[in-house]
Design a protein around this motif. Sequence first.
Motif, short mmCIF file in Angstrom:
data_model
loop_
_atom_site.label_atom_id
_atom_site.label_comp_id
_atom_site.label_asym_id
_atom_site.label_seq_id
_atom_site.Cartn_x
_atom_site.Cartn_y
_atom_site.Cartn_z
N SER A 96 -112.03 -16.77 8.60
CA SER A 96 -110.79 -17.36 7.92
C SER A 96 -111.10 -17.21 6.42
O SER A 96 -112.20 -17.06 6.11
N ALA A 97 -109.95 -17.30 5.57
CA ALA A 97 -110.16 -17.07 4.08
C ALA A 97 -111.09 -18.22 3.57
O ALA A 97 -112.06 -17.98 2.79
N PRO A 224 -102.96 -12.99 -0.70
CA PRO A 224 -102.80 -12.31 -1.91
C PRO A 224 -103.63 -12.78 -3.01
O PRO A 224 -103.99 -12.03 -3.89
N GLU A 225 -103.83 -14.09 -2.84
CA GLU A 225 -104.64 -14.99 -3.89
C GLU A 225 -106.10 -14.22 -4.18
O GLU A 225 -106.70 -14.22 -5.20
N SER A 250 -117.18 -17.50 -10.33
CA SER A 250 -116.00 -18.21 -11.10
C SER A 250 -114.55 -17.75 -10.41
O SER A 250 -113.88 -18.62 -10.17
N ALA A 251 -114.51 -16.55 -10.29
CA ALA A 251 -113.21 -15.84 -10.11
C ALA A 251 -112.91 -16.43 -8.73
O ALA A 251 -111.57 -16.63 -8.31
N LEU A 252 -113.92 -16.29 -7.87
CA LEU A 252 -113.52 -16.58 -6.41
C LEU A 252 -113.35 -18.12 -6.15
O LEU A 252 -112.35 -18.48 -5.33
N ALA A 256 -109.99 -19.93 -4.68
CA ALA A 256 -110.03 -20.88 -3.72
C ALA A 256 -108.96 -21.95 -4.13
O ALA A 256 -108.42 -22.64 -3.41
N ARG A 257 -109.18 -22.64 -5.34
CA ARG A 257 -108.46 -23.35 -5.75
C ARG A 257 -106.92 -23.35 -5.68
O ARG A 257 -105.94 -24.11 -5.30
N ALA A 258 -106.58 -22.01 -5.94
CA ALA A 258 -105.08 -21.54 -5.79
C ALA A 258 -104.58 -21.62 -4.44
O ALA A 258 -103.45 -21.70 -4.25
#
Length: 268
Positions: A96-97, A224-225, A250-252, A256-258
Amino acid sequence: MPDLPDFQPLFQTRVLAQRGGVRSEAGEWGGQAVFVKTLLSDDPAAAQRFEHEGEIAAALDHPGVVPLLARRPAQLIFPWLEGQTLRERVEAGPLSAAEALEVADGLLAAVAHLHARGVTHHDLKPENVLLEGGQARSGSVRLIDFGMSHSRALALDIHGGTRMGTPHFMAPEQFRGVRGDPRSDLYSVGVLLFDCLAGHPPYADALGWLTGLTDERAPLPGPPELHGVLCAALSRDPAGRPASAQALRSALREAARALGLELERACP
């Protein structure tokens, strides 16, 4: 790093594999379950490669890296970890994501430690990522196998100028013989994340991609995020990738927060 004491022999050994002049075994040593690599070849070049791997493993100290317990010229001893490789986990089906992001986060925590110690792994692939307890969580990720690694601390890079690596997971510049660029590991982390989400790596024709003959990539997997981060990590040009393991991490985490996901707090 202690040498292997003569008075602490190995017990109940079980051969797991033997290839390239190295035997891998499970056993018991010093009262604990261990994984042992033993050099069988008397070829000087093989001995040099084995010593190179031991030197790099001995210089690392992070929860996300399986530690070297002891060594001597022809033997390396590591703790035995119960669980499964990321290869085994992905073969059971895509993650899963949330699970894929957890694995990538834990992996990047370990990779950041390597890079801080001047080490580029150069062989990040599912077989070299262990999931302790079989859990796809950030804190369960354990990195292994430094046989192809580059270290700025060592005067000689015995693999210098070679194309060593695993085609589906190695960066294009690594295929050209470039060694010691930490951004090559970031490319491999991007492929591993893609593999976790899709169940396969991005380029079916890995050699065609590495040589520049094809740019045909499988559709981006996952929500898509994550696509922007995947595209950046998989950039053919190292300059197009995140500047560091921490930057990619940090980008990942932002992605994840998005997605409304809260990743486990792994070691820095």
